[in-house]
Design a protein around this motif. Structure first.
Motif, PDB file in Angstrom:
ATOM      1  N   LEU A   1      52.915  88.072 141.461  1.00  0.00           N
ATOM      2  CA  LEU A   1      52.021  87.870 142.596  1.00  0.00           C
ATOM      3  C   LEU A   1      51.523  86.627 142.773  1.00  0.00           C
ATOM      4  O   LEU A   1      51.090  85.933 141.751  1.00  0.00           O
ATOM      5  CB  LEU A   1      51.151  88.839 142.635  1.00  0.00           C
ATOM      6  CG  LEU A   1      51.301  90.419 142.833  1.00  0.00           C
ATOM      7  CD1 LEU A   1      51.911  90.959 141.672  1.00  0.00           C
ATOM      8  CD2 LEU A   1      49.749  91.158 142.928  1.00  0.00           C
ATOM      9  N   CYS A   2      51.722  85.936 144.114  1.00  0.00           N
ATOM     10  CA  CYS A   2      50.954  84.577 144.367  1.00  0.00           C
ATOM     11  C   CYS A   2      49.628  84.913 145.292  1.00  0.00           C
ATOM     12  O   CYS A   2      49.764  85.490 146.259  1.00  0.00           O
ATOM     13  CB  CYS A   2      51.956  83.780 144.954  1.00  0.00           C
ATOM     14  SG  CYS A   2      51.073  81.972 145.368  1.00  0.00           S
ATOM     15  N   LEU A   3      48.594  84.709 144.497  1.00  0.00           N
ATOM     16  CA  LEU A   3      47.337  85.049 145.298  1.00  0.00           C
ATOM     17  C   LEU A   3      46.583  83.671 145.784  1.00  0.00           C
ATOM     18  O   LEU A   3      46.636  82.879 144.894  1.00  0.00           O
ATOM     19  CB  LEU A   3      46.603  85.890 144.277  1.00  0.00           C
ATOM     20  CG  LEU A   3      47.129  87.095 143.871  1.00  0.00           C
ATOM     21  CD1 LEU A   3      46.083  87.768 142.825  1.00  0.00           C
ATOM     22  CD2 LEU A   3      47.542  88.222 144.906  1.00  0.00           C
ATOM     23  N   LEU A   4      46.333  83.538 146.921  1.00  0.00           N
ATOM     24  CA  LEU A   4      45.460  82.497 147.491  1.00  0.00           C
ATOM     25  C   LEU A   4      44.026  82.517 147.132  1.00  0.00           C
ATOM     26  O   LEU A   4      43.073  82.411 148.015  1.00  0.00           O
ATOM     27  CB  LEU A   4      45.567  82.293 148.838  1.00  0.00           C
ATOM     28  CG  LEU A   4      47.061  82.367 149.625  1.00  0.00           C
ATOM     29  CD1 LEU A   4      47.073  81.959 150.773  1.00  0.00           C
ATOM     30  CD2 LEU A   4      47.637  80.939 148.738  1.00  0.00           C
ATOM     31  N   ASP A   5      43.728  82.971 145.683  1.00  0.00           N
ATOM     32  CA  ASP A   5      42.301  83.051 145.048  1.00  0.00           C
ATOM     33  C   ASP A   5      42.232  82.325 143.835  1.00  0.00           C
ATOM     34  O   ASP A   5      43.389  82.315 143.176  1.00  0.00           O
ATOM     35  CB  ASP A   5      42.010  84.587 144.933  1.00  0.00           C
ATOM     36  CG  ASP A   5      41.122  85.226 146.123  1.00  0.00           C
ATOM     37  OD1 ASP A   5      40.518  84.340 147.149  1.00  0.00           O
ATOM     38  OD2 ASP A   5      41.457  86.367 146.488  1.00  0.00           O
ATOM     39  N   THR A   6      41.321  82.112 143.364  1.00  0.00           N
ATOM     40  CA  THR A   6      41.111  81.136 142.128  1.00  0.00           C
ATOM     41  C   THR A   6      39.754  81.895 141.486  1.00  0.00           C
ATOM     42  O   THR A   6      39.399  81.789 140.400  1.00  0.00           O
ATOM     43  CB  THR A   6      40.897  79.724 142.207  1.00  0.00           C
ATOM     44  OG1 THR A   6      39.739  79.151 142.932  1.00  0.00           O
ATOM     45  CG2 THR A   6      42.366  79.091 142.251  1.00  0.00           C
TER      46      THR A   6
ATOM     47  N   ALA B   1      49.813  86.120 139.157  1.00  0.00           N
ATOM     48  CA  ALA B   1      49.703  87.206 138.513  1.00  0.00           C
ATOM     49  C   ALA B   1      50.967  88.038 138.029  1.00  0.00           C
ATOM     50  O   ALA B   1      51.831  88.016 138.908  1.00  0.00           O
ATOM     51  CB  ALA B   1      48.711  88.395 139.294  1.00  0.00           C
ATOM     52  N   ALA B   2      50.998  88.539 136.891  1.00  0.00           N
ATOM     53  CA  ALA B   2      52.210  89.041 136.334  1.00  0.00           C
ATOM     54  C   ALA B   2      51.819  90.668 136.367  1.00  0.00           C
ATOM     55  O   ALA B   2      51.004  90.737 135.324  1.00  0.00           O
ATOM     56  CB  ALA B   2      52.853  88.688 135.313  1.00  0.00           C
ATOM     57  N   LEU B   3      52.556  91.446 136.790  1.00  0.00           N
ATOM     58  CA  LEU B   3      52.075  92.939 136.562  1.00  0.00           C
ATOM     59  C   LEU B   3      53.027  93.827 135.822  1.00  0.00           C
ATOM     60  O   LEU B   3      54.314  93.618 136.343  1.00  0.00           O
ATOM     61  CB  LEU B   3      51.648  93.442 138.134  1.00  0.00           C
ATOM     62  CG  LEU B   3      51.314  94.909 138.368  1.00  0.00           C
ATOM     63  CD1 LEU B   3      50.112  95.062 137.814  1.00  0.00           C
ATOM     64  CD2 LEU B   3      51.432  95.322 139.560  1.00  0.00           C
ATOM     65  N   ASN B   4      52.881  94.547 135.101  1.00  0.00           N
ATOM     66  CA  ASN B   4      53.865  95.424 134.253  1.00  0.00           C
ATOM     67  C   ASN B   4      53.186  96.808 133.955  1.00  0.00           C
ATOM     68  O   ASN B   4      52.081  96.971 133.969  1.00  0.00           O
ATOM     69  CB  ASN B   4      53.839  94.680 132.819  1.00  0.00           C
ATOM     70  CG  ASN B   4      55.397  94.640 132.756  1.00  0.00           C
ATOM     71  OD1 ASN B   4      56.223  95.193 132.999  1.00  0.00           O
ATOM     72  ND2 ASN B   4      55.597  93.592 131.920  1.00  0.00           N
ATOM     73  N   ILE B   5      53.914  97.689 133.921  1.00  0.00           N
ATOM     74  CA  ILE B   5      53.728  99.080 133.741  1.00  0.00           C
ATOM     75  C   ILE B   5      53.844  99.490 132.040  1.00  0.00           C
ATOM     76  O   ILE B   5      54.984  99.153 131.509  1.00  0.00           O
ATOM     77  CB  ILE B   5      54.834 100.047 134.461  1.00  0.00           C
ATOM     78  CG1 ILE B   5      54.557  99.766 135.861  1.00  0.00           C
ATOM     79  CG2 ILE B   5      54.408 101.566 134.211  1.00  0.00           C
ATOM     80  CD1 ILE B   5      55.693 100.408 136.793  1.00  0.00           C
TER      81      ILE B   5
END
Length: 754
Positions: free
Chosen positions: A411-416, A361-365
């Motif tokens: 973010l690297c998330l262990l979910d798909t 995920a890429a998070l931005n403001i």
């Protein structure tokens, strides 16, 4: 005897002390050597990581240029390259758009077309006439291999350049070679910058012989030298050995003294044309601060072994701490303390190689730069640190995150599972908003997030990061806390839209927008009474882009005004042709967009067209949508009256497709009403009697208002009979004909009229 024994004991003690001191000196020397090697290895490792990163950037630049050539070559056709004059113009245009210094195409016999920026185009030029450095890459391309030339001086542009060449295949056969050249200075933006070794280093690009190709602006060496072996970088005694190692494309570590300070230096081969990156660590040699301490320790060993041991332990710990600081600097963000992008990419690559299913995920403001401007840089930095704290709390075991630049976090998330990811990201964004609201209750912080999952077990980092950035860009369009998941179909659609918008002007100039006609038939007599002009985009290779793929885009970007004027002129030209051939012309209706209809010179432009082709205005029907009448009815009627004075007929298209109002019929002074095919579909199935009554009443009302009616979507004989029974005037649809090219329309319909 006792004195003798005492002397012996003293001698033994002295020997023991001397032995201990000697051993400690040896140990100290060994430790000094180990410490020096450890620190040098650490520095070299960091320099190696840095040069690898910049080598990747250089190779990506070269791959990007190859991709540009491949993309351009994919549009070539046999007919295109055979017409050398037209092809030369296209090649020159492509060269200007791609910013190459030179672009050329060579046919199988070795002759070709050469376009040079600022010098124009040369035709029938042999590749043998070019600099001999270009010959090998062109000959390799004729053998089916793409390659890059060595660096050479171009007389045409008075600069150092290198060339790319690729084979061009058309219908599976080698049809020629596409070549382009560019200046070595294109790598200046990559080499220059203040981020090498965290701002404590710089890079030069040099050739195999040591000549500077691209210089960094941050060099500590002030002398202007042309070759690295002419300056202070290397000992003259080792130059011959270094030259041989560079010729063998080996990696070389060294150091040099300059103005009283020692600097670490690395020569790392780029892997192309013998080029090297010269990396210099501008921090003073990290060992220099340790040597005085170690020297004192060596002297102190003679008298106080324990102090030496203590100092050795202290020195060893200091080196360890220094290594930890180097590692922290290489893989951490200095502002927030979070990991940085190099660390993120390395860890992500490990997870992918392990076959882990995960999502990035890429998070931005939203509007972060304006937050900095409104509330100050200090508040912006505080906000970024708060984002880091929230992510620290929300990440699960085995997950990690990093800050890249500005307000971008990965973010690297262990979910798909999309639902679970959406819930987690919404929770993270809510937590960030809640924390930030304590500082400025009157300003709402909003975030947006793009997500891409590795569901296909791909082991390459690059596609996954590309997909997540595409999703992030898409999410940015909504001004709210928004999460967008990467969609391959949407990506393909955007690529097609980008192609449409980047090629529409050239397509109009090249005549790729073709003039199609669909007949309109008198429902009482079955005779041809007119036609509607419809546009089709047929590319040079014969493939077609359908209207629903480009018309909505043109309505958004305003290009529809140019296309509508083009279609009106095509209609005028066709009517003039019929009149010149002695054929009784039929009227042609042309769709007109809202943007065009309200242009100031609209009426003048259309009047000039019918005067230019000397045709009656009543043979042109201008179709407008009912949405035009939503506002400014008086202004619209005024414009319609001016058009009717010039003889034009006005038709309202797609009546009934939206929220149609009978008031429109009473308020607008139109000549024709086109009933949307949706009306006919509802009436034809026989189940909606009310729809038939409404349609019959509309037809009767238009007849009383002296407005002719056209029914769209007539596809069967039953449809035609139904429309005729209700009193409609004209029918249009696939029952009569699909939209066809004007040449086919003339053969099928107008030759009979003649």
């Amino acid at each position: 005897m006792n004195e003798k024994m005492t002397r012996l004991q003293i001698k033994k003690m002295v020997k023991l002390i001397i032995g201990v001191v000697f051993i400690m000196v040896i140990i100290t020397g060994f430790l000094i050597y180990s410490l020096s090697q450890t620190m040098n290895d650490s520095a070299r490792k960091q320099m190696t990581i840095e040069t690898e990163e910049y080598k990747n950037r250089i190779n990506k630049q070269i791959e990007s240029d190859f991709q540009s050539l491949d993309t351009l070559a994919s549009f070539f056709t046999s007919e295109m390259i055979e017409d050398r004059d037209s092809f030369a113009r296209r090649l020159d245009t492509s060269n200007k758009q791609n910013n190459f210094r030179t672009m050329a195409f060579f046919y199988g016999n070795g002759s070709g077309i050469v376009s040079t920026l600022g010098l124009g185009v040369k035709k029938n030029m042999s590749y043998k006439d070019l600099n001999e450095a270009v010959h090998p890459v062109i000959e390799k391309a004729f053998e089916g291999e793409k390659s890059v030339s060595r660096l050479f001086k171009s007389d045409a542009i008075d600069g150092r350049v290198f060339a790319y060449a690729i084979p061009v295949y058309i219908d599976g056969e080698l049809s020629g070679v596409l070549m382009a050249s560019d200046q070595i200075e294109i790598f200046s933006d990559i080499i220059n910058g203040n981020t090498v070794l965290g701002g404590n280093g710089y890079l030069h690009m040099v050739g195999t012989e040591g000549n500077f190709l691209v210089r960094s602006q941050n060099s500590v060496v002030k002398e202007k030298i042309s070759n690295i072996f002419d300056g202070p970088y290397f000992d003259p005694d080792e130059v011959d050995v270094l030259k041989q190692e560079m010729k063998d494309q080996k990696k070389v570590f060294s150091s040099f003294m300059y103005e009283g300070e020692r600097y670490q230096v690395l020569l790392d081969p780029v892997g192309l044309n013998g080029w090297y990156l010269l990396c210099v660590d501008t921090l003073q040699d990290s060992n220099s601060s340790i040597y005085p301490v170690l020297g004192i320790m060596g002297v102190a060993l003679v008298g106080v072994a324990l102090i030496i041991l203590f100092l050795l332990i202290y020195g060893f710990r200091m080196v360890q701490r220094n290594n930890r600081e180097l590692w922290h600097r290489a893989y951490h963000d200095s502002l927030t303390g979070a990991k940085n992008l190099p660390y993120f990419n390395q860890e992500l690559a490990k997870r992918l190689m392990e076959g882990r299913k995960l999502s990035v995920a890429a998070l931005n403001i939203h509007q972060f730069k304006f937050i900095n401007e409104i509330f100050g840089r200090e508040y912006g930095d505080t906000l970024l640190r708060e984002v880091k704290e929230v992510l620290d709390q929300k990440m699960r075991e085995g997950e990690f995150f990093a800050r890249d630049k500005a307000d971008l976090f990965y973010l690297c998330l262990l979910d798909t599972d999309r639902e679970q990811i959406l819930t987690r990201l919404q929770d993270i964004m809510s937590a960030i908003v809640n924390i930030s609201s304590h500082h400025h209750n009157n300003y709402q912080i909003l975030l947006y997030c793009g997500v891409a999952s590795n569901e296909e077990n791909n082991k390459d980092v690059t596609p996954l990061m590309t997909h997540v950035m595409f999703a992030l860009t898409t999410a940015k369009g909504s001004y709210q806390n928004n999460v967008w998941f990467y969609d391959s179909d949407l990506h393909e659609k955007e690529k097609k839209e980008n192609y449409v918008e980047s090629h529409m002007h050239q397509a109009l100039r090249d005549g790729e927008f073709q003039f199609y006609l669909q007949p309109k038939v008198d429902l009482r007599t079955g005779q041809l009474k007119g036609a509607e002009a419809l546009v089709r985009w047929v590319k040079a290779d014969g493939s077609m882009i359908y209207p629903d793929e480009f018309i909505p885009l043109f309505e958004q970007n305003g290009f529809c005004t140019k296309l509508d004027r083009y279609m009106v002129e095509c209609a005028c030209r066709q009517i003039r042709q019929w009149m010149n051939e002695g054929t009784e012309p039929v009227g042609i209706s042309v769709n007109q967009s809202k943007l065009l209809f309200y242009e100031n010179d609209y009426i003048t432009t259309l009047t000039n067209l019918i005067q230019k082709y000397d045709i009656p205005g009543n043979l042109i029907t201008l179709e407008i949508l009912e949405g035009l009448a939503a506002d400014h009815v008086d202004e619209l009627n005024h414009k319609i009256s001016l058009l009717q004075e010039q003889g034009f007929r006005i038709s309202m298209d797609d009546f009934g497709s939206g929220y149609s109002s009978l008031n429109i019929l009473g308020n607008l002074h139109i000549d024709e009403l086109k009933l949307d095919r949706g009306f006919l579909m509802e009436v034809s199935d026989g189940r909606d009697a009310r729809a038939r009554i409404i349609m019959e009443q509309i037809v009767q009302l238009t007849r009383r208002l002296q407005i002719s009616t056209v029914v769209e979507g007539v596809e069967t004989e039953e449809n035609e009979k139904l429309c005729s029974d209700m009193g409609c005037d004209l029918g249009q649809g696939y029952y009569y004909s699909r939209p066809i090219p004007r040449e086919e329309f003339n053969r099928k319909y107008m030759e009979q009229v003649q």
